[in-house]
Scaffold this motif. Structure first.
Motif, PDB file in Angstrom:
ATOM      1  N   SER A  97      35.100  42.088  39.436  1.00 44.34           N
ATOM      2  CA  SER A  97      34.182  41.117  40.022  1.00 44.34           C
ATOM      3  C   SER A  97      33.721  41.546  41.407  1.00 44.34           C
ATOM      4  CB  SER A  97      34.871  39.755  40.122  1.00 44.34           C
ATOM      5  OG  SER A  97      35.896  39.793  41.093  1.00 44.34           O
ATOM      6  N   ASP A  98      32.644  40.880  41.875  1.00 45.09           N
ATOM      7  CA  ASP A  98      32.149  41.154  43.224  1.00 45.09           C
ATOM      8  C   ASP A  98      33.226  40.842  44.262  1.00 45.09           C
ATOM      9  OD1 ASP A  98      29.743  41.890  42.154  1.00 45.09           O
ATOM     10  OD2 ASP A  98      28.754  39.969  42.524  1.00 45.09           O
TER      11      ASP A  98
ATOM     12  N   HIS B 291      36.507  41.093  43.881  1.00 46.22           N
ATOM     13  CA  HIS B 291      37.484  42.187  43.912  1.00 46.22           C
ATOM     14  C   HIS B 291      36.918  43.413  44.623  1.00 46.22           C
ATOM     15  CE1 HIS B 291      39.824  40.022  40.708  1.00 46.22           C
ATOM     16  NE2 HIS B 291      40.808  40.534  41.426  1.00 46.22           N
ATOM     17  N   ASP B 292      35.636  43.667  44.425  1.00 51.50           N
ATOM     18  CA  ASP B 292      34.993  44.791  45.129  1.00 51.50           C
ATOM     19  C   ASP B 292      35.050  44.568  46.638  1.00 51.50           C
ATOM     20  OD1 ASP B 292      34.377  46.100  42.809  1.00 51.50           O
ATOM     21  OD2 ASP B 292      32.342  45.307  42.664  1.00 51.50           O
TER      22      ASP B 292
ATOM     23  N   GLU C 125      38.584  32.637  40.874  1.00 53.52           N
ATOM     24  CA  GLU C 125      39.102  33.944  40.468  1.00 53.52           C
ATOM     25  C   GLU C 125      40.584  33.802  40.161  1.00 53.52           C
ATOM     26  OE1 GLU C 125      38.355  37.730  39.354  1.00 53.52           O
ATOM     27  OE2 GLU C 125      36.855  36.612  40.498  1.00 53.52           O
TER      28      GLU C 125
ATOM     29  N   VAL D  10      34.373  30.422  45.080  1.00 47.16           N
ATOM     30  CA  VAL D  10      34.469  31.384  43.983  1.00 47.16           C
ATOM     31  C   VAL D  10      35.784  31.157  43.246  1.00 47.16           C
ATOM     32  CG1 VAL D  10      34.590  33.830  43.366  1.00 47.16           C
ATOM     33  CG2 VAL D  10      33.098  33.093  45.234  1.00 47.16           C
TER      34      VAL D  10
END
Length: 209
Positions: A2-3, A5-6, A87, A85
């Motif tokens: 995911s964004d 995690h990036d 997650e 978000v």
């Protein structure tokens, strides 16, 4: 991946801070102010210092504290963009702090005690008087100057700081084997033109990118 995690994988730095939770508006306000005074950035609330996602217990309470920090504990007040978000079954707040056009901002650290901060690597560092004058942009004696062509002595400072976190006046004098006055004015010139930052809140003045 995911964004989020990036983003976490990048690690904390000049434009990114991890916070497990918002403990008090006075503490988070320093981080918010430092980002606004530098290049802007993001705060991930619900992420531990090691990048582990822990989530927040009460997103509404966290957002209330964040807005309180930005509006009541920052001067001038800051405007935040906050995104929730989901997650790994946990809620993370992605707080975006734009670079400000009203620099310098100061954070209230105690009653009647307001201090400026800028972002240096992954830390919020208290500003020096010189740094605040540069941030103001409108100070006649220290205008915000455009980038300039650099000579070898000036380039040497930047090359050194790309490999080291900071440089002091004595270190620079030794690096180039030059006198104190010449070294000092080179460092101040680079500060005023926005190439490096000046810090004088520790025992010895130092400079960073």
């Amino acid at each position: 991946m995911s964004d989020l995690h990036d983003l976490i994988r990048r690690g904390e730095g000049e434009r990114l801070e991890f916070k497990k939770k918002t403990t008090h508006p006075t503490r988070i306000s320093r981080t918010l102010v430092s980002l606004a005074n530098t290049h802007g950035g993001q705060v991930l609330v619900g992420v531990d210092d090691d990048g582990r996602i822990v989530g927040v217990r009460d997103a509404e309470e966290e957002m209330y504290l964040l807005r309180q920090a930005a509006e009541q504990y920052a001067d001038p007040p800051l405007k935040l963009r906050i995104k929730e978000v989901e997650e790994e079954g946990r809620t993370i707040l992605v707080v975006t702090v734009p670079e400000s056009l009203q620099k310098p901002h100061r954070a209230q650290v105690a009653d009647g005690d307001w201090r400026g901060y800028v972002r240096v690597r992954d830390e919020s560092v208290q500003t020096s008087q010189l740094t605040e004058r540069v941030l103001e942009r409108t100070e006649p004696a220290f205008p915000r100057l455009e980038k300039m062509p650099l000579n070898k002595e000036e380039l040497a400072v930047l090359n050194y700081l790309r490999q080291n976190p900071r440089i002091t006046l004595p270190q620079y004098m030794k690096l180039l084997n030059i006198g104190q006055r010449r070294a000092y004015w080179t460092l101040i010139k680079l500060t005023l033109h926005g190439y490096i930052k000046h810090h004088d809140k520790e025992k010895e003045v130092y400079y960073t990118l």
